[in-house]
Design a protein around this motif. Structure first.
Motif, mmCIF file in Angstrom:
data_model
loop_
_atom_site.group_PDB
_atom_site.id
_atom_site.type_symbol
_atom_site.label_atom_id
_atom_site.label_comp_id
_atom_site.label_asym_id
_atom_site.label_seq_id
_atom_site.Cartn_x
_atom_site.Cartn_y
_atom_site.Cartn_z
ATOM 1 N N VAL A 21 13.839 -20.228 -12.884
ATOM 2 C CA VAL A 21 12.387 -20.140 -13.077
ATOM 3 C C VAL A 21 11.977 -18.685 -13.294
ATOM 4 O O VAL A 21 11.180 -18.369 -14.187
ATOM 5 C CB VAL A 21 11.629 -20.741 -11.871
ATOM 6 C CG1 VAL A 21 10.130 -20.448 -11.972
ATOM 7 C CG2 VAL A 21 11.862 -22.245 -11.796
ATOM 8 N N LYS A 22 12.529 -17.796 -12.499
ATOM 9 C CA LYS A 22 12.214 -16.364 -12.647
ATOM 10 C C LYS A 22 12.614 -15.857 -14.034
ATOM 11 O O LYS A 22 11.865 -15.115 -14.680
ATOM 12 C CB LYS A 22 12.932 -15.556 -11.565
ATOM 13 C CG LYS A 22 12.408 -15.790 -10.157
ATOM 14 C CD LYS A 22 13.272 -15.049 -9.135
ATOM 15 C CE LYS A 22 12.871 -15.386 -7.717
ATOM 16 N NZ LYS A 22 13.756 -14.730 -6.721
ATOM 17 N N ASN A 23 13.802 -16.252 -14.480
ATOM 18 C CA ASN A 23 14.262 -15.826 -15.809
ATOM 19 C C ASN A 23 13.353 -16.363 -16.906
ATOM 20 O O ASN A 23 13.009 -15.650 -17.857
ATOM 21 C CB ASN A 23 15.699 -16.306 -16.051
ATOM 22 C CG ASN A 23 16.709 -15.590 -15.179
ATOM 23 O OD1 ASN A 23 16.465 -14.482 -14.713
ATOM 24 N ND2 ASN A 23 17.842 -16.225 -14.944
ATOM 25 N N LEU A 24 12.964 -17.626 -16.768
ATOM 26 C CA LEU A 24 12.103 -18.251 -17.771
ATOM 27 C C LEU A 24 10.743 -17.565 -17.836
ATOM 28 O O LEU A 24 10.264 -17.193 -18.915
ATOM 29 C CB LEU A 24 11.929 -19.736 -17.445
ATOM 30 C CG LEU A 24 10.987 -20.529 -18.354
ATOM 31 C CD1 LEU A 24 11.582 -20.672 -19.749
ATOM 32 C CD2 LEU A 24 10.698 -21.907 -17.761
ATOM 33 N N LEU A 25 10.126 -17.366 -16.681
ATOM 34 C CA LEU A 25 8.771 -16.814 -16.658
ATOM 35 C C LEU A 25 8.737 -15.333 -17.026
ATOM 36 O O LEU A 25 7.689 -14.821 -17.430
ATOM 37 C CB LEU A 25 8.131 -17.036 -15.288
ATOM 38 C CG LEU A 25 7.906 -18.500 -14.884
ATOM 39 C CD1 LEU A 25 7.062 -18.587 -13.627
ATOM 40 C CD2 LEU A 25 7.258 -19.298 -16.009
ATOM 41 N N SER A 26 9.872 -14.665 -16.912
ATOM 42 C CA SER A 26 9.918 -13.254 -17.320
ATOM 43 C C SER A 26 9.739 -13.102 -18.829
ATOM 44 O O SER A 26 9.432 -12.017 -19.322
ATOM 45 C CB SER A 26 11.245 -12.620 -16.890
ATOM 46 O OG SER A 26 12.325 -13.148 -17.645
ATOM 47 N N LEU A 27 9.930 -14.204 -19.565
ATOM 48 C CA LEU A 27 9.822 -14.177 -21.023
ATOM 49 C C LEU A 27 8.428 -14.556 -21.518
ATOM 50 O O LEU A 27 8.170 -14.547 -22.720
ATOM 51 C CB LEU A 27 10.849 -15.145 -21.630
ATOM 52 C CG LEU A 27 12.309 -14.926 -21.216
ATOM 53 C CD1 LEU A 27 13.181 -16.045 -21.772
ATOM 54 C CD2 LEU A 27 12.807 -13.574 -21.695
ATOM 55 N N ILE A 28 7.545 -14.901 -20.571
ATOM 56 C CA ILE A 28 6.213 -15.388 -20.930
ATOM 57 C C ILE A 28 5.171 -14.367 -20.506
ATOM 58 O O ILE A 28 5.266 -13.790 -19.418
ATOM 59 C CB ILE A 28 5.945 -16.746 -20.248
ATOM 60 C CG1 ILE A 28 6.964 -17.785 -20.731
ATOM 61 C CG2 ILE A 28 4.525 -17.230 -20.522
ATOM 62 C CD1 ILE A 28 6.941 -19.072 -19.955
ATOM 63 N N ARG A 29 4.167 -14.151 -21.346
ATOM 64 C CA ARG A 29 3.155 -13.137 -21.050
ATOM 65 C C ARG A 29 2.474 -13.419 -19.713
ATOM 66 O O ARG A 29 2.196 -14.566 -19.357
ATOM 67 C CB ARG A 29 2.125 -13.033 -22.173
ATOM 68 C CG ARG A 29 1.399 -14.309 -22.492
ATOM 69 C CD ARG A 29 0.473 -14.136 -23.681
ATOM 70 N NE ARG A 29 -0.740 -13.442 -23.304
ATOM 71 C CZ ARG A 29 -1.428 -12.657 -24.118
ATOM 72 N NH1 ARG A 29 -0.998 -12.435 -25.332
ATOM 73 N NH2 ARG A 29 -2.540 -12.078 -23.723
ATOM 74 N N ASN A 30 2.204 -12.369 -18.978
ATOM 75 C CA ASN A 30 1.719 -12.538 -17.609
ATOM 76 C C ASN A 30 0.247 -12.912 -17.508
ATOM 77 O O ASN A 30 -0.287 -13.038 -16.412
ATOM 78 C CB ASN A 30 1.989 -11.275 -16.779
ATOM 79 C CG ASN A 30 1.353 -10.035 -17.379
ATOM 80 O OD1 ASN A 30 0.481 -10.141 -18.236
ATOM 81 N ND2 ASN A 30 1.795 -8.865 -16.941
ATOM 82 N N SER A 31 -0.414 -13.116 -18.656
ATOM 83 C CA SER A 31 -1.807 -13.568 -18.607
ATOM 84 C C SER A 31 -1.935 -15.069 -18.845
ATOM 85 O O SER A 31 -3.016 -15.639 -18.733
ATOM 86 C CB SER A 31 -2.638 -12.819 -19.653
ATOM 87 O OG SER A 31 -2.140 -13.073 -20.953
ATOM 88 N N THR A 32 -0.815 -15.725 -19.178
ATOM 89 C CA THR A 32 -0.837 -17.159 -19.447
ATOM 90 C C THR A 32 -0.996 -17.940 -18.144
ATOM 91 O O THR A 32 -0.400 -17.598 -17.127
ATOM 92 C CB THR A 32 0.469 -17.593 -20.143
ATOM 93 O OG1 THR A 32 0.684 -16.783 -21.293
ATOM 94 C CG2 THR A 32 0.414 -19.050 -20.558
#
Length: 287
Positions: A21-32
């Motif tokens: 989950v951490k790896n996945l979310l690190s690739l997504i903009r933090n405002s989403t």
């Protein structure tokens, strides 16, 4: 074309999948907008993301994949939501933006969109559409990455909560297509799905428990799906040869004292029988 990230919510269903989950979310903009539903008693992700105002963490008993998405969907106020498995790779902001573009291109006349799985081209268990067509109407997309139009999702009542695991995407795609909320595969959006790598076990006993329960649920859900959409009699006719083969395999492995394969076919047969006699999908891993 006006594209807004605030029209979208990301949904991630976790079962002891912290690092993925951490790896996945690190690739997504933090405002989403992001909703994580943890289907175990592990709350470490909640603590890890406690300072991220855009991430909403929910913890549930192990209620299953589809029901967990339904829980998240009740909190979603955006036009779209994107369900992502923790074991996906090659997901990035450009891919998310591409899905938003295609949703506008289709003028929001769809139920759910899915990508092409580049690393599963030769996997016969996953039916993909003609890769030479950018947008292709399809019977069902993989549940690993599902980009929903929220109003279409709501129009069919979300996922069937009788299904704990397996065939939940087949079921919702079939219901969406029946209501002319079409299912599309976007073939020029390619990602990888590292199947079976989302769960990080604590020990070898957990691995075996999860494997056996997966066999049970696949069998239970297969009969349930067939019964629901093609009548009870049709489901029995389709499943009957599997019952015969499983019974034969149980006898063979019992005689040769092959406990591992014996348990495999016992769980397969048990899942089918319980579904045939209309028992609920009750089996859970012993963790």
């Amino acid at each position: 074309m006006n594209l807004k990230y605030d029209e979208l919510t990301i949904v991630v269903i976790s079962f002891k999948s912290n690092e993925n989950v951490k790896n996945l979310l690190s690739l997504i903009r933090n405002s989403t907008n992001i909703i994580i539903v943890e289907n175990s008693n592990d709350h470490s992700l909640k603590e890890y993301y406690s300072k991220d105002s855009n991430i909403n963490f929910l913890s549930k008993d192990n209620i299953g994949f589809g029901p967990a998405i339904n829980v998240a969907a009740k909190l979603i106020n955006t036009k779209y939501f994107f369900v992502l498995n923790p074991d996906l790779s090659k997901i990035n902001e450009d891919i998310i933006l591409d899905f938003l573009k295609y949703s506008k291109k289709l003028k929001n006349n769809f139920g759910v969109l899915g990508p092409r799985y580049k690393n599963l081209e030769n996997d016969k268990s996953l039916k993909q559409s003609d890769k030479n067509q950018n947008i292709k109407h399809i019977e069902c997309i993989s549940g690993a990455a599902m980009f929903f139009l929220k109003k279409s999702f709501d129009s069919v009542g979300g996922f069937d909560e009788n299904i704990f695991l397996y065939f939940e995407e087949n079921d919702i795609c079939k219901r969406l297509n029946k209501k002319n909320k079409k299912v599309f595969q976007i073939n020029n959006i390619e990602i990888n799905h590292e199947r079976g790598n989302s769960f990080i076990p604590d020990n070898i006993n957990e691995i075996e428990s999860i494997k056996l329960n997966s066999i049970w649920h696949f069998s239970w859900s297969k009969f349930y799906f067939l019964k629901k959409h093609y009548t009870y009699l049709c489901a029995v006719i389709i499943i009957f040869p599997i019952i015969l083969r499983s019974t034969f395999k149980i006898l063979i492995h019992y005689l040769f004292k092959n406990e591992k394969n014996l348990n495999k076919y016992k769980y397969r047969l048990s899942g089918l029988i319980n579904s045939i006699v209309l028992n609920k999908s009750f089996k859970r891993p012993e963790l």
